[in-house]
Design a protein around this motif. Structure first.
Motif, PDB file in Angstrom:
ATOM      1  N   LEU A  95       0.832  -1.193   0.000  1.00 56.90           N
ATOM      2  CA  LEU A  95       0.000   0.000   0.000  1.00 56.90           C
ATOM      3  C   LEU A  95       0.872   1.250   0.000  1.00 56.90           C
ATOM      4  O   LEU A  95       1.986   1.251   0.534  1.00 56.90           O
ATOM      5  N   ASP A  96       0.368   2.322  -0.588  1.00 53.87           N
ATOM      6  CA  ASP A  96       1.079   3.603  -0.593  1.00 53.87           C
ATOM      7  C   ASP A  96       0.729   4.405   0.656  1.00 53.87           C
ATOM      8  O   ASP A  96      -0.297   4.166   1.304  1.00 53.87           O
ATOM      9  N   ALA A  97       1.555   5.380   0.974  1.00 59.12           N
ATOM     10  CA  ALA A  97       1.326   6.207   2.156  1.00 59.12           C
ATOM     11  C   ALA A  97      -0.033   6.906   2.083  1.00 59.12           C
ATOM     12  O   ALA A  97      -0.753   7.018   3.081  1.00 59.12           O
ATOM     13  N   GLU A  98      -0.404   7.373   0.866  1.00 61.85           N
ATOM     14  CA  GLU A  98      -1.662   8.116   0.741  1.00 61.85           C
ATOM     15  C   GLU A  98      -2.893   7.232   0.924  1.00 61.85           C
ATOM     16  O   GLU A  98      -3.987   7.727   1.170  1.00 61.85           O
ATOM     17  N   ASP A  99      -2.722   5.916   0.814  1.00 59.90           N
ATOM     18  CA  ASP A  99      -3.863   5.019   0.999  1.00 59.90           C
ATOM     19  C   ASP A  99      -4.397   5.063   2.433  1.00 59.90           C
ATOM     20  O   ASP A  99      -5.553   4.710   2.676  1.00 59.90           O
ATOM     21  N   PHE A 100      -3.573   5.472   3.375  1.00 60.98           N
ATOM     22  CA  PHE A 100      -3.956   5.479   4.783  1.00 60.98           C
ATOM     23  C   PHE A 100      -4.551   6.816   5.224  1.00 60.98           C
ATOM     24  O   PHE A 100      -5.122   6.912   6.308  1.00 60.98           O
ATOM     25  N   ALA A 101      -4.392   7.848   4.406  1.00 58.93           N
ATOM     26  CA  ALA A 101      -4.812   9.197   4.803  1.00 58.93           C
ATOM     27  C   ALA A 101      -6.286   9.415   4.481  1.00 58.93           C
ATOM     28  O   ALA A 101      -6.803   8.886   3.495  1.00 58.93           O
ATOM     29  N   PRO A 102      -6.975  10.217   5.292  1.00 57.58           N
ATOM     30  CA  PRO A 102      -8.379  10.521   4.991  1.00 57.58           C
ATOM     31  C   PRO A 102      -8.498  11.407   3.761  1.00 57.58           C
ATOM     32  O   PRO A 102      -7.635  12.236   3.475  1.00 57.58           O
ATOM     33  N   LEU A 103      -9.582  11.205   3.008  1.00 57.23           N
ATOM     34  CA  LEU A 103      -9.883  12.035   1.843  1.00 57.23           C
ATOM     35  C   LEU A 103     -11.123  12.861   2.141  1.00 57.23           C
ATOM     36  O   LEU A 103     -12.116  12.336   2.649  1.00 57.23           O
ATOM     37  N   ALA A 280      -1.880  14.194  -6.350  1.00 55.28           N
ATOM     38  CA  ALA A 280      -2.294  15.505  -6.851  1.00 55.28           C
ATOM     39  C   ALA A 280      -3.556  15.397  -7.695  1.00 55.28           C
ATOM     40  O   ALA A 280      -4.462  16.236  -7.601  1.00 55.28           O
ATOM     41  N   TYR A 281      -3.640  14.360  -8.513  1.00 51.69           N
ATOM     42  CA  TYR A 281      -4.820  14.172  -9.356  1.00 51.69           C
ATOM     43  C   TYR A 281      -6.052  13.875  -8.509  1.00 51.69           C
ATOM     44  O   TYR A 281      -7.137  14.437  -8.739  1.00 51.69           O
ATOM     45  N   VAL A 282      -5.904  12.983  -7.532  1.00 54.51           N
ATOM     46  CA  VAL A 282      -7.027  12.631  -6.659  1.00 54.51           C
ATOM     47  C   VAL A 282      -7.539  13.857  -5.921  1.00 54.51           C
ATOM     48  O   VAL A 282      -8.749  14.078  -5.793  1.00 54.51           O
ATOM     49  N   SER A 283      -6.610  14.685  -5.454  1.00 55.41           N
ATOM     50  CA  SER A 283      -7.001  15.887  -4.723  1.00 55.41           C
ATOM     51  C   SER A 283      -7.674  16.902  -5.642  1.00 55.41           C
ATOM     52  O   SER A 283      -8.715  17.491  -5.302  1.00 55.41           O
ATOM     53  N   GLU A 284      -7.110  17.092  -6.832  1.00 55.32           N
ATOM     54  CA  GLU A 284      -7.642  18.087  -7.759  1.00 55.32           C
ATOM     55  C   GLU A 284      -9.025  17.708  -8.279  1.00 55.32           C
ATOM     56  O   GLU A 284      -9.936  18.543  -8.361  1.00 55.32           O
ATOM     57  N   LYS A 285      -9.202  16.442  -8.613  1.00 55.08           N
ATOM     58  CA  LYS A 285     -10.457  16.006  -9.227  1.00 55.08           C
ATOM     59  C   LYS A 285     -11.502  15.542  -8.212  1.00 55.08           C
ATOM     60  O   LYS A 285     -12.658  15.335  -8.577  1.00 55.08           O
TER      61      LYS A 285
END
Length: 338
Positions: A95-103, A280-285
């Motif tokens: 898993l990547d680090a961002e997979d654990f962070a809240p969106l 960046a894409y996940v955050s932007e879109k």
């Protein structure tokens, strides 16, 4: 030691208290059992099926689903020693680090742990799963240009079948006792429902239940069966174990697999190429995470090998519906979406 619960006697569990009772002998249960036994704990490892799959055991996984189409529930999981590692395809990625962070766009996202908490176990995990090396450079078809996707490394297991790989070790173990044909039917609690006191099992041919006591209990039944077992334990708590907030079983996670077309590459692939959405894409879109899989129809030579025919000719043939047999250069593009 491996025993069959169908052959049990009253002496097997009378006055016996394991350090840990683990329910489920798949990759999670077997790995935890081996690690705890190596640390000196006495472990009871309980498996609902036998050493090999049987229709009688597999039928207990039958069920129905609503909403998005899904696979038959009794075909996607295996109910015998070694669990669903028995038909695992062998693909693995950390898993990547961002997979654990809240969106912000997902109200229930975020984990109570971080990727850094798992890092110390990566090398041991690779050994357990017999994974290919991690130092392979991923193919970047975007040539480093700014994009929504970045290339990632996917590793492969032979694949490892836990029941085959570790059977002899568990048969010889003095600290792990495996009990086959032991189906969990209830979980008893004590101390104001804050502690599990015993687990209740039944075998297939003998109707009388048997009780197992332990200092600690671990449910390792998988994403569907763990909540199912908790919700089924209603003799003391009408809503099930741990379900005070009515959340148990409401967070089934699956990836949508969506074919998006065919691809043609200038250079052949020896295996699939995988690309993950960038933070960046996940955050932007405002999307969830997704991946792009390029799977060749037939593997080609090592990356960088010679192309078999002219690129324009391959594309024209593919568009005509008469694809040219060009190993590694043509295949299917699939989006895998959270």
């Amino acid at each position: 030691m491996i025993r069959d619960a169908e052959q049990r006697t009253d002496e097997w569990f009378r006055d016996r208290v394991f350090d840990v009772c683990i329910v489920g002998s798949g990759p999670a249960g077997m790995t935890i059992a081996r690690r705890l036994a190596a640390a000196g704990a006495s472990v009871g490892l309980f498996e609902g099926g036998g050493l090999d799959p049987t229709p009688e055991s597999q039928d207990l996984y039958k069920g129905f689903t609503t909403g998005e189409p899904y696979y038959d529930l009794d075909s996607i999981r295996l109910r015998y020693f070694g669990g669903s590692s028995g038909h695992w395809g062998g693909r693995a990625r950390a898993l990547d680090a961002e997979d654990f962070a809240p969106l912000a766009q997902n109200a229930f996202s975020g984990w109570p742990i971080r990727r850094s908490d798992l890092d110390p176990y990566l090398e041991e995990t690779a050994s357990i799963l017999d994974l290919t090396p991690a130092d392979i450079a991923p193919l970047d078809i975007f040539a480093g240009e700014p994009t929504a996707f970045r290339p990632i490394v996917v590793r492969f297991s032979p694949p490892t079948r836990f029941g085959e790989k570790y059977r002899a070790e568990l048969e010889a173990s003095k600290d792990i006792e495996v009990f086959l044909n032991a189906n969990l039917v209830d979980i008893r609690v004590a101390d104001g429902a804050r502690q599990v006191s015993e687990a209740v099992f039944r075998s297939f041919t003998r109707p009388e239940p048997f009780l197992v006591k332990a200092r600690f209990f671990a449910l390792c039944l998988g994403g569907l069966e763990n909540p199912r077992a908790l919700l089924n334990a209603r003799t003391q708590l009408p809503r099930g174990i741990g379900n005070e907030n009515d959340n148990v079983g409401r967070f089934f996670m699956e990836h949508l697999h969506v074919p998006v077309g065919s691809f043609v590459l200038r250079k052949p692939l020896s295996n699939m190429a995988v690309y993950a959405s960038t933070p960046a894409y996940v955050s932007e879109k405002g999307t969830l995470h997704c991946s792009l899989f390029l799977t060749p129809d037939t593997p080609g030579p090592a990356e960088g090998g010679a192309a078999c025919v002219d690129l324009a000719e391959i594309i024209a043939a593919d568009m005509r519906g008469t694809p040219i047999a060009c190993p590694g250069q043509t295949g299917t593009a699939i989006m895998v979406v959270e």
